[in-house]
Write a protein that holds these residues in place. Structure first.
Motif, mmCIF file in Angstrom:
data_model
loop_
_atom_site.group_PDB
_atom_site.id
_atom_site.type_symbol
_atom_site.label_atom_id
_atom_site.label_comp_id
_atom_site.label_asym_id
_atom_site.label_seq_id
_atom_site.Cartn_x
_atom_site.Cartn_y
_atom_site.Cartn_z
ATOM 1 N N GLU A 150 -14.136 -0.765 9.110
ATOM 2 C CA GLU A 150 -13.641 -2.104 9.443
ATOM 3 C C GLU A 150 -13.418 -2.929 8.180
ATOM 4 O O GLU A 150 -12.450 -3.694 8.096
ATOM 5 C CB GLU A 150 -14.634 -2.805 10.366
ATOM 6 N N MET A 151 -14.270 -2.773 7.182
ATOM 7 C CA MET A 151 -14.099 -3.499 5.927
ATOM 8 C C MET A 151 -12.794 -3.104 5.244
ATOM 9 O O MET A 151 -12.064 -3.958 4.723
ATOM 10 C CB MET A 151 -15.284 -3.212 4.997
ATOM 11 N N ILE A 152 -12.486 -1.812 5.254
ATOM 12 C CA ILE A 152 -11.251 -1.342 4.632
ATOM 13 C C ILE A 152 -10.037 -1.862 5.382
ATOM 14 O O ILE A 152 -9.049 -2.297 4.779
ATOM 15 C CB ILE A 152 -11.243 0.200 4.571
ATOM 16 N N MET A 153 -10.126 -1.818 6.702
ATOM 17 C CA MET A 153 -9.013 -2.317 7.501
ATOM 18 C C MET A 153 -8.732 -3.781 7.192
ATOM 19 O O MET A 153 -7.579 -4.219 7.123
ATOM 20 C CB MET A 153 -9.327 -2.157 8.992
ATOM 21 N N ASN A 154 -9.790 -4.557 7.001
ATOM 22 C CA ASN A 154 -9.624 -5.980 6.706
ATOM 23 C C ASN A 154 -9.085 -6.210 5.304
ATOM 24 O O ASN A 154 -8.457 -7.249 5.039
ATOM 25 C CB ASN A 154 -10.956 -6.708 6.880
ATOM 26 N N ALA A 155 -9.334 -5.271 4.378
ATOM 27 C CA ALA A 155 -8.902 -5.441 2.994
ATOM 28 C C ALA A 155 -7.420 -5.158 2.802
ATOM 29 O O ALA A 155 -6.776 -5.742 1.930
ATOM 30 C CB ALA A 155 -9.726 -4.538 2.075
ATOM 31 N N ILE A 156 -6.839 -4.277 3.612
ATOM 32 C CA ILE A 156 -5.415 -3.944 3.489
ATOM 33 C C ILE A 156 -4.584 -5.080 4.076
ATOM 34 O O ILE A 156 -4.794 -5.498 5.212
ATOM 35 C CB ILE A 156 -5.087 -2.640 4.240
ATOM 36 N N PRO A 157 -3.632 -5.635 3.321
ATOM 37 C CA PRO A 157 -2.772 -6.689 3.865
ATOM 38 C C PRO A 157 -2.072 -6.234 5.139
ATOM 39 O O PRO A 157 -1.645 -5.075 5.238
ATOM 40 C CB PRO A 157 -1.763 -6.938 2.736
ATOM 41 N N LEU A 158 -1.948 -7.130 6.083
ATOM 42 C CA LEU A 158 -1.359 -6.786 7.375
ATOM 43 C C LEU A 158 0.045 -6.226 7.228
ATOM 44 O O LEU A 158 0.429 -5.277 7.917
ATOM 45 C CB LEU A 158 -1.335 -8.025 8.283
ATOM 46 N N ALA A 159 0.823 -6.796 6.303
ATOM 47 C CA ALA A 159 2.206 -6.328 6.121
ATOM 48 C C ALA A 159 2.236 -4.862 5.695
ATOM 49 O O ALA A 159 3.103 -4.098 6.137
ATOM 50 C CB ALA A 159 2.914 -7.193 5.083
ATOM 51 N N LEU A 160 1.296 -4.448 4.848
ATOM 52 C CA LEU A 160 1.255 -3.054 4.420
ATOM 53 C C LEU A 160 0.823 -2.135 5.561
ATOM 54 O O LEU A 160 1.260 -0.976 5.631
ATOM 55 C CB LEU A 160 0.313 -2.891 3.227
ATOM 56 N N LYS A 161 -0.025 -2.620 6.446
ATOM 57 C CA LYS A 161 -0.402 -1.824 7.615
ATOM 58 C C LYS A 161 0.835 -1.547 8.473
ATOM 59 O O LYS A 161 1.069 -0.425 8.919
ATOM 60 C CB LYS A 161 -1.451 -2.557 8.453
ATOM 61 N N HIS A 162 1.634 -2.589 8.690
ATOM 62 C CA HIS A 162 2.876 -2.402 9.450
ATOM 63 C C HIS A 162 3.823 -1.462 8.706
ATOM 64 O O HIS A 162 4.498 -0.625 9.312
ATOM 65 C CB HIS A 162 3.565 -3.752 9.686
ATOM 66 N N ALA A 163 3.876 -1.604 7.377
ATOM 67 C CA ALA A 163 4.773 -0.768 6.580
ATOM 68 C C ALA A 163 4.383 0.702 6.676
ATOM 69 O O ALA A 163 5.259 1.580 6.756
ATOM 70 C CB ALA A 163 4.755 -1.226 5.122
ATOM 71 N N ILE A 164 3.084 0.987 6.646
ATOM 72 C CA ILE A 164 2.625 2.374 6.747
ATOM 73 C C ILE A 164 3.057 2.979 8.078
ATOM 74 O O ILE A 164 3.546 4.111 8.143
ATOM 75 C CB ILE A 164 1.097 2.444 6.581
ATOM 76 N N THR A 165 2.901 2.208 9.157
ATOM 77 C CA THR A 165 3.336 2.687 10.470
ATOM 78 C C THR A 165 4.838 2.929 10.501
ATOM 79 O O THR A 165 5.311 3.946 11.005
ATOM 80 C CB THR A 165 2.954 1.666 11.559
ATOM 81 N N MET A 166 5.613 2.002 9.931
ATOM 82 C CA MET A 166 7.063 2.144 9.902
ATOM 83 C C MET A 166 7.487 3.354 9.061
ATOM 84 O O MET A 166 8.377 4.115 9.454
ATOM 85 C CB MET A 166 7.695 0.866 9.343
ATOM 86 N N GLY A 167 6.850 3.510 7.898
ATOM 87 C CA GLY A 167 7.192 4.631 7.036
ATOM 88 C C GLY A 167 6.906 5.968 7.693
ATOM 89 O O GLY A 167 7.714 6.900 7.616
ATOM 90 N N ILE A 168 5.762 6.056 8.357
ATOM 91 C CA ILE A 168 5.438 7.287 9.080
ATOM 92 C C ILE A 168 6.455 7.515 10.193
ATOM 93 O O ILE A 168 6.840 8.653 10.482
ATOM 94 C CB ILE A 168 4.003 7.215 9.652
ATOM 95 N N GLY A 169 6.934 6.427 10.802
ATOM 96 C CA GLY A 169 7.953 6.551 11.845
ATOM 97 C C GLY A 169 9.227 7.181 11.312
ATOM 98 O O GLY A 169 9.790 8.092 11.928
ATOM 99 N N LEU A 170 9.702 6.709 10.155
ATOM 100 C CA LEU A 170 10.901 7.298 9.549
ATOM 101 C C LEU A 170 10.657 8.739 9.132
ATOM 102 O O LEU A 170 11.539 9.598 9.259
ATOM 103 C CB LEU A 170 11.325 6.475 8.330
ATOM 104 N N PHE A 171 9.459 8.998 8.640
ATOM 105 C CA PHE A 171 9.082 10.352 8.223
ATOM 106 C C PHE A 171 9.131 11.310 9.406
ATOM 107 O O PHE A 171 9.713 12.406 9.331
ATOM 108 C CB PHE A 171 7.682 10.296 7.615
#
Length: 487
Positions: A150-171
């Protein structure tokens, strides 16, 4: 379906986990807290079946992604892959139902499978790759137990979390387009990619991919439940008919012509179970092994908590702070799914967002997950039917899922360069390099660099600085290994 208005009787006694068990109810009701959560057995059964129908496509897609050769030139048998996929999904989903007691279903994570196929298998054998799955699952479990997840999840900026999901989607979408033959490798001195195998689309199988893809998108636009599965079934029926009435070269089909040979029922093939290796990595290198495990953790990490909280909120189980009954157990089971999938030989398991479809049908408890898990278990005996589905038809679902994951773009502030640039780099570098780690690394490094340039270094958390250092090592891994004299 709306939530039932049935309330528990006042003559209730406190359960061990702090919830109330209405007196006089059946053991099933008391164990899963069905009445207390405003549900009934009918809602739970219907929700469990709906969730299974929405995610049954994984039985086709996971074997498709993992169908390639490893570094030794070996492949995993399709029937064994289907068995491993169904078994791991059944076991982890049943655990979530009986232990977590929440309506969440698990199966092989396509992002994890994508990493195994594109980054891990070219460097090691499949048993070693499954060993990587076990290791990343153990790491996530430790993160949950220590509270670091949970600490790590809170440390990653929300925009990058969305970006990771989007990037995996394109992948994932690119994998589907290549598997279907819609995108091919370009000529030696031309473009790296091209339309089809020869610069144009050719053959019935590719046309069938296009028809299936458009059909699923149309069903989704009409908000038809189970659109992906319906599209796959419809595409398979059309493929069988075409194969009967049109003279199609059997070699034109990616995984053989769509026809059933022999019985529709067979015994499960557990030949991959326990085929796990934790050694023989001398040719890979310690630093590379560490980066692979880190990549798998990233691939299986970021979506799970958001999915668990999102589905829990939809089921009215989570409060405004994201707390819900059985959250720690659900997170632990999700982490353990990595190890379970590795031992089974079917890739790491993770919570599927399709669980929300069952919640929409009234599921509120772990009983729905038990129903979903039992359906996956039943699929162990219908491998021949599953193998009829052409790879081109299954590939269409990969593209659809990629499109669904790209919907996270609506949450990004594209007017803020400190957000837009890291998100852009994360999203495009994943498919362009065929590496999830490279995309995440580029996003993290560029985010920190831009914040520093803006004079906002204090806004960067300590964990982001640590990640930046790790990813700088990742990009400079080859010269560092040469300098240290290691491989």
């Amino acid at each position: 379906m709306t939530q039932s208005s049935v309330e528990p009787k006042t003559t209730a006694e406190e359960a061990g986990d702090g919830t109330l068990n209405p007196a006089g109810r059946s053991w099933l009701d008391r164990y899963f807290h069905i009445t207390h959560r405003g549900s009934n057995v009918g809602n739970e059964v219907r929700g469990g079946i709906t969730t299974f129908m929405a995610m049954a496509y994984i039985l086709l897609l996971n074997p498709l992604i993992l169908s390639g050769k490893d570094v030794a030139g070996n492949t995993m048998a399709p029937a064994a892959l289907i068995t491993a996929t169904a078994f791991a999904a059944a076991l982890t989903t049943l655990l979530m139902g009986f232990v977590g007691k929440v309506p969440l279903a698990l199966a092989a994570g396509l992002s994890v499978s994508g990493v195994l196929a594109s980054q891990v298998a070219p460097q090691m054998t499949w048993p070693q790759a499954m060993g990587m799955c076990v290791m990343y699952g153990v790491v996530i479990c430790l993160l949950v137990v220590t509270g670091l997840r949970e600490m790590i999840m809170n440390a990653i900026p929300l925009a990058l979390k969305h970006a990771i999901t989007m990037g995996i989607g394109l992948f994932v979408a690119l994998i589907g387009l290549v598997k279907a033959g819609f995108v091919g490798r370009g000529p030696e001195f031309g473009a790296p990619l091209q339309l089809g195998a020869v610069g144009e689309l050719a053959g019935w199988p590719v046309l069938l991919f296009c028809i299936t893809l458009i059909a699923i998108f149309m069903l989704q636009a009409r908000k038809v439940p189970g659109a992906i599965l319906i599209g796959i079934v419809g595409g398979t029926i059309l493929a069988v008919i075409l194969n009967l009435i049109v003279d199609i070269d059997p070699k034109a089909w990616k995984n053989g012509p769509p026809e059933l040979s022999g019985s529709a029922v067979s015994m499960p093939d557990f030949s991959l179970f326990g085929e796990v290796s934790f050694g023989g990595w001398g040719d890979v290198g310690v630093m590379t092994i560490g980066m692979i495990v880190f990549t798998l953790v990233l691939a299986g990490f970021f979506d799970a908590m958001a999915t668990i909280i999102g589905v829990g909120t939809e089921a009215k189980l989570a409060d405004d702070k994201g707390r819900m009954p059985g959250l720690s157990k659900a997170l632990f089971i999700d982490g353990a799914g990595g190890a379970i999938g590795g031992v089974a030989g079917g890739s790491g398991q993770t919570v599927f967002v399709e669980s929300a479809t069952g919640v929409g049908e009234g599921a509120r408890t772990g009983l729905a997950s038990v129903v979903t898990g039992l359906f996956f278990a039943a699929c162990l005996f219908f491998t021949p039917i599953t193998q009829v589905v052409p790879g081109e038809v299954a590939s269409a679902a990969l593209v659809v899922i990629g499109a669904m994951m790209m919907q996270n773009a609506r949450h990004v502030d594209w007017a803020d360069s400190a957000t837009a640039i890291p998100v852009f780099l994360t999203v495009v570098i994943m498919p362009f390099t065929y590496q999830i780690t490279a995309g995440v690394a580029a996003g993290v490094i560029s985010y920190v660099a831009i914040k520093v340039a803006q004079g906002k270094a204090r806004e960067i958390g300590a964990f982001m600085w640590v990640l930046t250092g790790i990813f700088l090592v990742f990009f400079a891994l080859n010269p560092i290994e040469g300098w240290l004299g290691v491989h």
